[in-house]
Design a protein around this motif. Structure first.
Motif, PDB file in Angstrom:
ATOM      1  N   VAL A 100       0.832  -1.202   0.000  1.00 41.66           N
ATOM      2  CA  VAL A 100       0.000   0.000   0.000  1.00 41.66           C
ATOM      3  C   VAL A 100       0.866   1.250   0.000  1.00 41.66           C
ATOM      4  O   VAL A 100       1.803   1.374   0.789  1.00 41.66           O
ATOM      5  CB  VAL A 100      -0.930   0.031   1.240  1.00 41.66           C
ATOM      6  CG1 VAL A 100      -1.916   1.187   1.137  1.00 41.66           C
ATOM      7  CG2 VAL A 100      -1.666  -1.288   1.388  1.00 41.66           C
ATOM      8  N   GLY A 101       0.527   2.193  -0.894  1.00 39.32           N
ATOM      9  CA  GLY A 101       1.173   3.495  -0.887  1.00 39.32           C
ATOM     10  C   GLY A 101       0.518   4.394   0.147  1.00 39.32           C
ATOM     11  O   GLY A 101      -0.707   4.567   0.142  1.00 39.32           O
ATOM     12  N   VAL A 102       1.322   4.949   1.048  1.00 35.39           N
ATOM     13  CA  VAL A 102       0.800   5.765   2.153  1.00 35.39           C
ATOM     14  C   VAL A 102       1.690   6.989   2.357  1.00 35.39           C
ATOM     15  O   VAL A 102       2.737   7.139   1.722  1.00 35.39           O
ATOM     16  CB  VAL A 102       0.730   4.950   3.464  1.00 35.39           C
ATOM     17  CG1 VAL A 102      -0.221   3.770   3.341  1.00 35.39           C
ATOM     18  CG2 VAL A 102       2.128   4.469   3.883  1.00 35.39           C
ATOM     19  N   ASP A 103       1.258   7.833   3.256  1.00 35.29           N
ATOM     20  CA  ASP A 103       2.048   8.978   3.682  1.00 35.29           C
ATOM     21  C   ASP A 103       2.660   8.663   5.036  1.00 35.29           C
ATOM     22  O   ASP A 103       2.096   7.886   5.813  1.00 35.29           O
ATOM     23  CB  ASP A 103       1.149  10.215   3.793  1.00 35.29           C
ATOM     24  CG  ASP A 103       1.932  11.523   3.797  1.00 35.29           C
ATOM     25  OD1 ASP A 103       3.170  11.479   3.831  1.00 35.29           O
ATOM     26  OD2 ASP A 103       1.288  12.582   3.776  1.00 35.29           O
ATOM     27  N   GLN A 104       3.809   9.264   5.323  1.00 29.15           N
ATOM     28  CA  GLN A 104       4.381   9.147   6.670  1.00 29.15           C
ATOM     29  C   GLN A 104       4.553  10.514   7.314  1.00 29.15           C
ATOM     30  O   GLN A 104       5.146  10.623   8.379  1.00 29.15           O
ATOM     31  CB  GLN A 104       5.727   8.426   6.613  1.00 29.15           C
ATOM     32  CG  GLN A 104       6.820   9.171   5.862  1.00 29.15           C
ATOM     33  CD  GLN A 104       8.172   8.497   5.983  1.00 29.15           C
ATOM     34  OE1 GLN A 104       8.368   7.582   6.800  1.00 29.15           O
ATOM     35  NE2 GLN A 104       9.135   8.938   5.184  1.00 29.15           N
ATOM     36  N   ASN A 105       4.011  11.549   6.665  1.00 33.69           N
ATOM     37  CA  ASN A 105       4.216  12.913   7.137  1.00 33.69           C
ATOM     38  C   ASN A 105       2.941  13.666   7.465  1.00 33.69           C
ATOM     39  O   ASN A 105       3.013  14.839   7.826  1.00 33.69           O
ATOM     40  CB  ASN A 105       4.981  13.718   6.070  1.00 33.69           C
ATOM     41  CG  ASN A 105       6.387  13.212   5.856  1.00 33.69           C
ATOM     42  OD1 ASN A 105       7.088  12.894   6.803  1.00 33.69           O
ATOM     43  ND2 ASN A 105       6.792  13.106   4.601  1.00 33.69           N
ATOM     44  N   SER A 106       1.779  13.039   7.321  1.00 31.87           N
ATOM     45  CA  SER A 106       0.511  13.736   7.556  1.00 31.87           C
ATOM     46  C   SER A 106      -0.047  13.334   8.919  1.00 31.87           C
ATOM     47  O   SER A 106      -0.681  12.273   9.064  1.00 31.87           O
ATOM     48  CB  SER A 106      -0.501  13.429   6.443  1.00 31.87           C
ATOM     49  OG  SER A 106      -0.084  13.995   5.228  1.00 31.87           O
ATOM     50  N   TYR A 107       0.206  14.184   9.900  1.00 26.56           N
ATOM     51  CA  TYR A 107      -0.206  13.909  11.270  1.00 26.56           C
ATOM     52  C   TYR A 107      -1.702  13.641  11.326  1.00 26.56           C
ATOM     53  O   TYR A 107      -2.502  14.339  10.704  1.00 26.56           O
ATOM     54  CB  TYR A 107       0.161  15.092  12.157  1.00 26.56           C
ATOM     55  CG  TYR A 107      -0.139  14.918  13.624  1.00 26.56           C
ATOM     56  CD1 TYR A 107       0.350  13.818  14.314  1.00 26.56           C
ATOM     57  CD2 TYR A 107      -0.900  15.849  14.319  1.00 26.56           C
ATOM     58  CE1 TYR A 107       0.089  13.657  15.662  1.00 26.56           C
ATOM     59  CE2 TYR A 107      -1.165  15.697  15.669  1.00 26.56           C
ATOM     60  CZ  TYR A 107      -0.673  14.595  16.338  1.00 26.56           C
ATOM     61  OH  TYR A 107      -0.951  14.441  17.677  1.00 26.56           O
ATOM     62  N   LEU A 108      -2.082  12.609  12.051  1.00 27.41           N
ATOM     63  CA  LEU A 108      -3.444  12.120  12.248  1.00 27.41           C
ATOM     64  C   LEU A 108      -3.921  11.211  11.117  1.00 27.41           C
ATOM     65  O   LEU A 108      -4.805  10.380  11.326  1.00 27.41           O
ATOM     66  CB  LEU A 108      -4.466  13.254  12.416  1.00 27.41           C
ATOM     67  CG  LEU A 108      -4.183  14.297  13.480  1.00 27.41           C
ATOM     68  CD1 LEU A 108      -5.274  15.363  13.467  1.00 27.41           C
ATOM     69  CD2 LEU A 108      -4.083  13.656  14.863  1.00 27.41           C
ATOM     70  N   TRP A 109      -3.356  11.328   9.928  1.00 28.93           N
ATOM     71  CA  TRP A 109      -3.829  10.571   8.760  1.00 28.93           C
ATOM     72  C   TRP A 109      -2.901   9.412   8.424  1.00 28.93           C
ATOM     73  O   TRP A 109      -3.344   8.266   8.397  1.00 28.93           O
ATOM     74  CB  TRP A 109      -3.980  11.517   7.572  1.00 28.93           C
ATOM     75  CG  TRP A 109      -5.101  12.462   7.781  1.00 28.93           C
ATOM     76  CD1 TRP A 109      -5.059  13.695   8.363  1.00 28.93           C
ATOM     77  CD2 TRP A 109      -6.479  12.221   7.478  1.00 28.93           C
ATOM     78  NE1 TRP A 109      -6.311  14.237   8.431  1.00 28.93           N
ATOM     79  CE2 TRP A 109      -7.203  13.363   7.888  1.00 28.93           C
ATOM     80  CE3 TRP A 109      -7.167  11.169   6.878  1.00 28.93           C
ATOM     81  CZ2 TRP A 109      -8.586  13.452   7.735  1.00 28.93           C
ATOM     82  CZ3 TRP A 109      -8.539  11.252   6.710  1.00 28.93           C
ATOM     83  CH2 TRP A 109      -9.232  12.382   7.137  1.00 28.93           C
ATOM     84  N   GLY A 110      -1.652   9.709   8.143  1.00 32.60           N
ATOM     85  CA  GLY A 110      -0.651   8.686   7.896  1.00 32.60           C
ATOM     86  C   GLY A 110       0.682   9.270   8.293  1.00 32.60           C
ATOM     87  O   GLY A 110       1.230  10.104   7.582  1.00 32.60           O
ATOM     88  N   TYR A 111       1.199   8.888   9.448  1.00 29.24           N
ATOM     89  CA  TYR A 111       2.447   9.479   9.938  1.00 29.24           C
ATOM     90  C   TYR A 111       3.211   8.458  10.763  1.00 29.24           C
ATOM     91  O   TYR A 111       2.636   7.500  11.292  1.00 29.24           O
ATOM     92  CB  TYR A 111       2.181  10.738  10.758  1.00 29.24           C
ATOM     93  CG  TYR A 111       1.587  10.497  12.135  1.00 29.24           C
ATOM     94  CD1 TYR A 111       2.385  10.556  13.280  1.00 29.24           C
ATOM     95  CD2 TYR A 111       0.242  10.202  12.294  1.00 29.24           C
ATOM     96  CE1 TYR A 111       1.854  10.335  14.544  1.00 29.24           C
ATOM     97  CE2 TYR A 111      -0.299   9.977  13.548  1.00 29.24           C
ATOM     98  CZ  TYR A 111       0.505  10.042  14.668  1.00 29.24           C
ATOM     99  OH  TYR A 111      -0.035   9.808  15.916  1.00 29.24           O
ATOM    100  N   ARG A 112       4.503   8.675  10.843  1.00 31.79           N
ATOM    101  CA  ARG A 112       5.359   7.766  11.614  1.00 31.79           C
ATOM    102  C   ARG A 112       5.376   8.215  13.059  1.00 31.79           C
ATOM    103  O   ARG A 112       5.830   9.317  13.377  1.00 31.79           O
ATOM    104  CB  ARG A 112       6.774   7.744  11.029  1.00 31.79           C
ATOM    105  CG  ARG A 112       7.596   6.565  11.526  1.00 31.79           C
ATOM    106  CD  ARG A 112       8.898   6.431  10.763  1.00 31.79           C
ATOM    107  NE  ARG A 112       8.716   6.083   9.363  1.00 31.79           N
ATOM    108  CZ  ARG A 112       8.466   4.854   8.916  1.00 31.79           C
ATOM    109  NH1 ARG A 112       8.358   3.845   9.775  1.00 31.79           N
ATOM    110  NH2 ARG A 112       8.331   4.628   7.627  1.00 31.79           N
ATOM    111  N   ASP A 113       4.883   7.367  13.935  1.00 28.75           N
ATOM    112  CA  ASP A 113       4.824   7.666  15.367  1.00 28.75           C
ATOM    113  C   ASP A 113       6.235   7.560  15.945  1.00 28.75           C
ATOM    114  O   ASP A 113       6.831   6.476  15.916  1.00 28.75           O
ATOM    115  CB  ASP A 113       3.890   6.671  16.053  1.00 28.75           C
ATOM    116  CG  ASP A 113       3.660   6.987  17.521  1.00 28.75           C
ATOM    117  OD1 ASP A 113       4.494   7.691  18.122  1.00 28.75           O
ATOM    118  OD2 ASP A 113       2.643   6.516  18.072  1.00 28.75           O
ATOM    119  N   PRO A 114       6.784   8.655  16.468  1.00 29.97           N
ATOM    120  CA  PRO A 114       8.162   8.601  16.966  1.00 29.97           C
ATOM    121  C   PRO A 114       8.335   7.676  18.157  1.00 29.97           C
ATOM    122  O   PRO A 114       9.442   7.210  18.412  1.00 29.97           O
ATOM    123  CB  PRO A 114       8.459  10.062  17.349  1.00 29.97           C
ATOM    124  CG  PRO A 114       7.124  10.703  17.542  1.00 29.97           C
ATOM    125  CD  PRO A 114       6.199  10.010  16.598  1.00 29.97           C
TER     126      PRO A 114
END
Length: 339
Positions: A100-114
């Motif tokens: 799946v193509g996703v985002d890792q930079n859009s907080y709340l939607w698709g983001y990498r949890d630190p």
């Protein structure tokens, strides 16, 4: 965006930096967010920017309207749901994983949890629901993070099985990829520092540097009519927030839903004006994968079902309820074609 590369130039030749002192954009964002309360971003003076566009204020923003395609159809109409496993579904099941193509930079939607290093958010909850339907409990999901302007190429080149990345369904995009029914609705809006004189997509933006992601529906709008603003295009919407914090741009145009996440990251910014569009989000798939589209639409039927107790509502409450100004949140009703 590659490290050290600037964003694309707008029509007026605007250019800004995207790294400071060797820091990545993510690192800059973390630093700026911490400092924003003590040193809010101040918009730079207009100077001579925009002078070549002539006198007079930009026209007022039009009322938001849902797009209608040339044949009179709603772009969000999709294939009717089915649980049948056709060639595309069987291909994924044989592989034993969903890519799946996703985002890792859009907080709340698709983001990498630190705190965990994993990708999470509203879109990711939906990815998991689709994967569980196709592959059973504890499915293998391969997340490929892709920039905004690579969403369609990634699907068309079959680098991913689908894209779930706050992707607006439009007439133009529907000619290139297939979409599920809509799972959320948003609209293009303006995000600025709270100290900014900008009040929306109106005359207050004339001569201001307005940032958005390349390949987004906002870019399409600005190419049709920038209202006297100076467009700046970057790889991802997060880049715009960083540049806004650094004072390198004056405003951001983005989906209201994405902007809610950016405002949650940085309380010194806020949305102004009314939404310019009505944009349904859908899951993008290859045009040939009709059985997969129908299967995903069946998952979405189940995902919406149950009203306040639905999986959709549970995800909304987890991620968005206290960040978005929605009186009665609910998923958009699905629209289907005759066949």
């Amino acid at each position: 965006m590659a490290p050290g590369r600037g964003p694309r130039r707008g029509r007026a030749g605007t250019s800004v930096a995207v790294a400071v002192g060797g820091l990545t954009l993510s690192a800059v964002l973390l630093v700026q967010t911490v400092l924003s309360a003590a040193a809010p971003v101040r918009p730079p003076s207009d100077g001579d920017r925009g002078a070549e566009r002539g006198p007079g204020a930009a026209r007022a923003a039009p009322a938001a309207e849902r797009e209608t395609c040339a044949d009179g159809s709603d772009p969000a109409e999709s294939l009717r749901p089915s649980a049948e496993a056709g060639p595309a579904v069987r291909r994924i099941q044989r592989a034993g994983r969903l890519v799946v193509g996703v985002d890792q930079n859009s907080y709340l939607w698709g983001y990498r949890d630190p705190s965990t290093g994993g990708i999470t958010g509203f879109d990711i909850d939906l990815v998991k629901a689709v994967a569980e339907d196709l592959l059973g409990d504890d499915p293998e999901i391969v997340y490929k993070t892709i920039p905004t302007d690579q969403r369609i190429p990634a699907v068309r080149r079959r680098e991913v099985d689908m894209v779930v990345r706050t992707m607006s369904i439009t007439c133009e995009r529907r000619r290139q990829v297939a979409f599920s029914t809509a799972y959320f609705e948003a609209g293009q809006q303006i995000l600025v520092p709270k100290s900014s004189p900008v009040t929306g997509f109106d005359g207050t933006l004339r001569g201001k540097r307005l940032c958005t992601a390349a390949g987004s529906t906002a870019q399409t709008l600005l190419e049709e009519d920038d209202g006297g603003a100076l467009p700046v295009y970057v790889g991802n919407q997060l880049d715009c927030l960083v540049l806004l914090q650094l004072g390198e741009v004056d405003a951001v145009m983005t989906d209201s839903a994405l902007a809610a996440g950016q405002a949650a990251q940085d309380p010194s910014v806020h949305l102004v004006g009314e939404p310019l569009t009505v944009e349904p989000y859908g899951i993008a798939m290859h045009l040939e994968d009709e059985d997969l589209v129908r299967r995903v639409n069946k998952v979405l039927e189940d995902y919406r079902r149950g009203g306040g107790d639905s999986p959709w509502m549970a995800s909304y409450e987890r991620w968005l309820a206290d960040k978005m100004e929605t009186a009665e949140p609910a998923p958009p009703a699905p629209a289907y074609r005759d066949r």
